[in-house]
Design an enzyme around this catalytic site. Structure first.
Site, PDB file in Angstrom:
ATOM      1  N   TYR A  30       0.801  -1.223   0.000  1.00  0.00           N
ATOM      2  CA  TYR A  30       0.000   0.000   0.000  1.00  0.00           C
ATOM      3  C   TYR A  30       0.838   1.280   0.000  1.00  0.00           C
ATOM      4  O   TYR A  30       0.291   2.372  -0.123  1.00  0.00           O
ATOM      5  CB  TYR A  30      -0.937   0.005   1.208  1.00  0.00           C
ATOM      6  CG  TYR A  30      -1.880  -1.169   1.205  1.00  0.00           C
ATOM      7  CD1 TYR A  30      -2.958  -1.211   0.338  1.00  0.00           C
ATOM      8  CD2 TYR A  30      -1.671  -2.254   2.051  1.00  0.00           C
ATOM      9  CE1 TYR A  30      -3.822  -2.303   0.323  1.00  0.00           C
ATOM     10  CE2 TYR A  30      -2.520  -3.349   2.044  1.00  0.00           C
ATOM     11  CZ  TYR A  30      -3.591  -3.362   1.172  1.00  0.00           C
ATOM     12  OH  TYR A  30      -4.441  -4.442   1.148  1.00  0.00           O
ATOM     13  N   HIS A  35      -4.714   6.076  -0.895  1.00  0.00           N
ATOM     14  CA  HIS A  35      -5.338   5.850   0.421  1.00  0.00           C
ATOM     15  C   HIS A  35      -4.338   6.062   1.558  1.00  0.00           C
ATOM     16  O   HIS A  35      -4.736   6.176   2.713  1.00  0.00           O
ATOM     17  CB  HIS A  35      -5.896   4.430   0.467  1.00  0.00           C
ATOM     18  CG  HIS A  35      -7.219   4.293   1.161  1.00  0.00           C
ATOM     19  ND1 HIS A  35      -8.118   5.322   1.340  1.00  0.00           N
ATOM     20  CD2 HIS A  35      -7.814   3.192   1.708  1.00  0.00           C
ATOM     21  CE1 HIS A  35      -9.183   4.877   1.966  1.00  0.00           C
ATOM     22  NE2 HIS A  35      -9.028   3.592   2.209  1.00  0.00           N
ATOM     23  N   TYR A  80      -5.021  -1.364   9.554  1.00  0.00           N
ATOM     24  CA  TYR A  80      -5.656  -1.181   8.251  1.00  0.00           C
ATOM     25  C   TYR A  80      -6.703  -0.084   8.391  1.00  0.00           C
ATOM     26  O   TYR A  80      -7.260   0.167   9.462  1.00  0.00           O
ATOM     27  CB  TYR A  80      -6.231  -2.467   7.666  1.00  0.00           C
ATOM     28  CG  TYR A  80      -5.135  -3.409   7.221  1.00  0.00           C
ATOM     29  CD1 TYR A  80      -4.550  -3.276   5.967  1.00  0.00           C
ATOM     30  CD2 TYR A  80      -4.657  -4.392   8.080  1.00  0.00           C
ATOM     31  CE1 TYR A  80      -3.518  -4.116   5.572  1.00  0.00           C
ATOM     32  CE2 TYR A  80      -3.625  -5.242   7.693  1.00  0.00           C
ATOM     33  CZ  TYR A  80      -3.057  -5.089   6.432  1.00  0.00           C
ATOM     34  OH  TYR A  80      -2.038  -5.903   6.053  1.00  0.00           O
ATOM     35  N   ASN A  82      -9.827   0.571   7.582  1.00  0.00           N
ATOM     36  CA  ASN A  82     -11.203   0.429   8.068  1.00  0.00           C
ATOM     37  C   ASN A  82     -11.312   0.166   9.563  1.00  0.00           C
ATOM     38  O   ASN A  82     -12.402   0.215  10.120  1.00  0.00           O
ATOM     39  CB  ASN A  82     -11.922  -0.682   7.296  1.00  0.00           C
ATOM     40  CG  ASN A  82     -12.086  -0.336   5.831  1.00  0.00           C
ATOM     41  OD1 ASN A  82     -11.775   0.767   5.388  1.00  0.00           O
ATOM     42  ND2 ASN A  82     -12.564  -1.290   5.065  1.00  0.00           N
ATOM     43  N   ASP A 107      -7.124  10.863   3.349  1.00  0.00           N
ATOM     44  CA  ASP A 107      -7.425  11.135   1.944  1.00  0.00           C
ATOM     45  C   ASP A 107      -8.887  11.536   1.798  1.00  0.00           C
ATOM     46  O   ASP A 107      -9.727  11.154   2.603  1.00  0.00           O
ATOM     47  CB  ASP A 107      -7.133   9.891   1.095  1.00  0.00           C
ATOM     48  CG  ASP A 107      -7.961   8.691   1.538  1.00  0.00           C
ATOM     49  OD1 ASP A 107      -7.714   8.173   2.647  1.00  0.00           O
ATOM     50  OD2 ASP A 107      -8.875   8.280   0.798  1.00  0.00           O
ATOM     51  N   ASN A 128     -14.358   5.062   5.454  1.00  0.00           N
ATOM     52  CA  ASN A 128     -14.422   3.989   6.449  1.00  0.00           C
ATOM     53  C   ASN A 128     -13.437   4.178   7.599  1.00  0.00           C
ATOM     54  O   ASN A 128     -13.719   3.782   8.727  1.00  0.00           O
ATOM     55  CB  ASN A 128     -14.225   2.635   5.775  1.00  0.00           C
ATOM     56  CG  ASN A 128     -15.420   2.251   4.939  1.00  0.00           C
ATOM     57  OD1 ASN A 128     -16.545   2.623   5.245  1.00  0.00           O
ATOM     58  ND2 ASN A 128     -15.183   1.517   3.869  1.00  0.00           N
TER      59      ASN A 128
END
Length: 182
Positions: A30, A35, A80, A82, A107, A128
């Protein structure tokens, strides 16, 4: 750019620290994605203030230092996106911080790429990571946000796929130029 955040947020000489949390996803997969601009902002801020963000604390990679005489706590949750609240909630509770001393950096697809907006409170806007933070703050939305524009997905592209893409060269240049303006 960081000077604008500095003048808005770090003007108090209060003993309570500021908690700055960049939202993102951990891992090389990532790194550099849209994100993860929250992580990138924490890294840029830490570098500019010579603060090491390298130790685990409350499910985050964490560091602490000063901006002038003001203590700052920097965090990149490793839960993570969420599940970000699983880190942010305990961090704020551990340091007994009022939510007015918390800045969540994330973001935002509703803002053009490279544009920053400071928001003193608000909803989650279908983000989220923010939903999780609000949940772990027991529904309280009275925390600060630094929203980093990443633009909208082109055409009919799936927004989730767009979030997990690397920035194209034009967008990378915009972000690089903004970092130079600190």
């Amino acid at each position: 750019m960081l000077k604008r955040v500095h003048s808005h947020c770090f003007c108090s000489a209060a003993a309570k620290p500021w908690l700055l949390v960049g939202l993102g996803n951990p891992g090389e997969k990532y790194k550099g994605t849209r994100h993860n601009v929250g992580f990138q902002m924490i890294d840029a801020f830490a570098e500019s203030q010579q603060i090491l963000v390298n130790r685990p604390h409350c499910k985050a990679i964490f560091g602490e230092g000063f901006v002038g005489d003001t203590p700052v706590l920097l965090a990149k949750p490793q839960t993570y996106m969420n599940l970000s609240g699983e880190s942010v909630g305990p961090l704020a509770a551990y340091y007994k911080l009022p939510l007015s001393r918390v800045v969540v950096i994330h973001d935002d697809m509703t803002i053009p790429c490279g544009v920053l907006r400071i928001q003193p409170k608000g909803g989650h806007g279908s983000h989220n990571g923010l939903k999780s933070v609000i949940l772990h703050f027991r529904g309280n939305r009275e925390f600060n946000r630094l929203r980093i524009g990443i633009g909208r997905p082109p055409g009919q592209m799936d927004p989730k796929a767009f979030l997990l893409q690397m920035f194209n060269s034009t967008a990378q240049e915009k972000h690089y130029q903004r970092r130079l303006l600190r």
